[in-house]
Design an enzyme around this catalytic site. Sequence first.
Site, PDB file in Angstrom:
ATOM      1  N   LEU A 212       0.757  -1.267  -0.029  1.00  0.00           N
ATOM      2  CA  LEU A 212      -0.148   0.063  -0.144  1.00  0.00           C
ATOM      3  C   LEU A 212       1.023   1.011   0.067  1.00  0.00           C
ATOM      4  O   LEU A 212       0.830   2.154   0.752  1.00  0.00           O
ATOM      5  CB  LEU A 212      -0.996  -0.009   1.440  1.00  0.00           C
ATOM      6  N   GLY A 213       1.763   1.320  -1.051  1.00  0.00           N
ATOM      7  CA  GLY A 213       2.502   2.577  -1.220  1.00  0.00           C
ATOM      8  C   GLY A 213       1.594   3.705  -2.101  1.00  0.00           C
ATOM      9  O   GLY A 213       0.368   3.533  -2.180  1.00  0.00           O
ATOM     10  N   ARG A 214       2.247   4.346  -2.716  1.00  0.00           N
ATOM     11  CA  ARG A 214       1.506   5.349  -3.661  1.00  0.00           C
ATOM     12  C   ARG A 214       0.576   4.681  -4.588  1.00  0.00           C
ATOM     13  O   ARG A 214      -0.757   4.981  -4.811  1.00  0.00           O
ATOM     14  CB  ARG A 214       2.580   6.319  -4.289  1.00  0.00           C
ATOM     15  N   ILE A 215       1.173   3.881  -5.172  1.00  0.00           N
ATOM     16  CA  ILE A 215       0.301   3.236  -6.494  1.00  0.00           C
ATOM     17  C   ILE A 215      -0.889   2.313  -5.887  1.00  0.00           C
ATOM     18  O   ILE A 215      -1.813   2.320  -6.250  1.00  0.00           O
ATOM     19  CB  ILE A 215       1.027   2.289  -7.181  1.00  0.00           C
TER      20      ILE A 215
ATOM     21  N   ARG B 116       3.971  -5.257   5.810  1.00  0.00           N
ATOM     22  CA  ARG B 116       4.821  -5.831   6.915  1.00  0.00           C
ATOM     23  C   ARG B 116       3.942  -5.219   8.168  1.00  0.00           C
ATOM     24  O   ARG B 116       4.286  -5.800   9.309  1.00  0.00           O
ATOM     25  CB  ARG B 116       6.133  -5.429   6.685  1.00  0.00           C
TER      26      ARG B 116
ATOM     27  N   ARG C 183       6.568  -6.750  -9.778  1.00  0.00           N
ATOM     28  CA  ARG C 183       7.513  -7.088 -10.512  1.00  0.00           C
ATOM     29  C   ARG C 183       7.334  -8.566 -10.568  1.00  0.00           C
ATOM     30  O   ARG C 183       6.745  -9.208  -9.700  1.00  0.00           O
ATOM     31  CB  ARG C 183       8.831  -6.833  -9.586  1.00  0.00           C
TER      32      ARG C 183
ATOM     33  N   ASP D 197       0.876  -8.137 -15.871  1.00  0.00           N
ATOM     34  CA  ASP D 197       1.642  -7.194 -16.639  1.00  0.00           C
ATOM     35  C   ASP D 197       3.224  -7.357 -16.718  1.00  0.00           C
ATOM     36  O   ASP D 197       3.915  -6.958 -17.474  1.00  0.00           O
ATOM     37  CB  ASP D 197       1.291  -5.813 -16.189  1.00  0.00           C
TER      38      ASP D 197
ATOM     39  N   GLU E  43      11.435 -11.509 -18.521  1.00  0.00           N
ATOM     40  CA  GLU E  43      10.744 -10.854 -19.454  1.00  0.00           C
ATOM     41  C   GLU E  43      11.998 -10.772 -20.732  1.00  0.00           C
ATOM     42  O   GLU E  43      13.046 -10.477 -20.159  1.00  0.00           O
ATOM     43  CB  GLU E  43      10.505  -9.412 -19.138  1.00  0.00           C
TER      44      GLU E  43
ATOM     45  N   HIS F 132       4.344  -5.675 -20.188  1.00  0.00           N
ATOM     46  CA  HIS F 132       4.811  -4.623 -19.294  1.00  0.00           C
ATOM     47  C   HIS F 132       4.546  -3.234 -19.590  1.00  0.00           C
ATOM     48  O   HIS F 132       5.542  -2.659 -19.921  1.00  0.00           O
ATOM     49  CB  HIS F 132       6.483  -5.143 -18.948  1.00  0.00           C
TER      50      HIS F 132
END
Length: 321
Positions: free
Chosen positions: A160-163, A183, A240, A264, A269, A287
């Site tokens: 639950l960071g910015r994105i 965490r 990732r 994605d 990759e 991606h």
Amino acid sequence: MTATAAVKPAILQIGSLLPVLENWLDERYSVSRLDDAPDAKAFLAEQGGRFVGVATSALYGVSAEQIAAMPALKVISCFGVGVDKIDLPAARARGIAVGNTPDILNDCVADTAFALLLDIARATPEADRYVRTGLWAERGQNSFHLGRRVSGGRLGIVGLGRIGKTIARRALGFDMDIRYHTRRPVADATWPHEPSLVELARWADFLVVITAGGPGTLHLINAEVLDALGPRSFLINVSRGSVVDEPALVRALVERRIAGAGLDVFANEPFVPAELLALDNVVLLPHIASATEETRRAMAQRVIDNLDRFFADGTLITRVD
């Protein structure tokens, strides 16, 4: 020394970058492109001492070996948010400033997460193929299988960071019930924190992965998490490829132990496991979560702005801690 001084700072570009960014770099700096060298190691051994900056991307990063070959290196400016391919301990040990491009791509990545979520729940790519191949005309009305409702569903967010917060806000428009796993609880989050990733997977209809990559999250989404997700729920990964145990995911999809996945990113990759290509319960993207004209140009601008700021006053607009 500033970027507009008579003697331009020497910058090493690692990997290909957006053409407009490469043009901007050439206008401001003395740029050498590592890809142009027939032997990259030999080039750095001979020329590495003159570079004071690096322009790279989340795809290519900067290795500890490359950092060691540039004794005058002061700053690394990365196109992208992910820095798992930059050897941060090596950079920190030398006091090298590292900048990236956060915030700029939040909306587009969140949009892509929801595009994948809607696509896999409602089977829209599969339905498109159903029409194009003539199966609808052949089999008639109401012949395509039913999808799953998104509105009012349970959304679990891993990271639950910015994105992650932007994805959660998107979900509010779909009246979804939201929980998240990190965490530690996020101080300003208004949604319930689930300390157990397995329990979050067991609860969720849709599990969206948007945590950082790197050794600390390697195979965070493993067979146990996928089994907890179960045959009625879906996995969405816009973080990732390393975060998901890809062989375990392939098995879960092939055996229909989860309902489906929207992906994605992948472990190796641009190569995708052949088994995934044959499945209709997975949506695959190359991606492209941040790949819009507006966002990529803004990211390029931030790479330049970080370098310009550093050579002006030694600071960065967005510095990696």
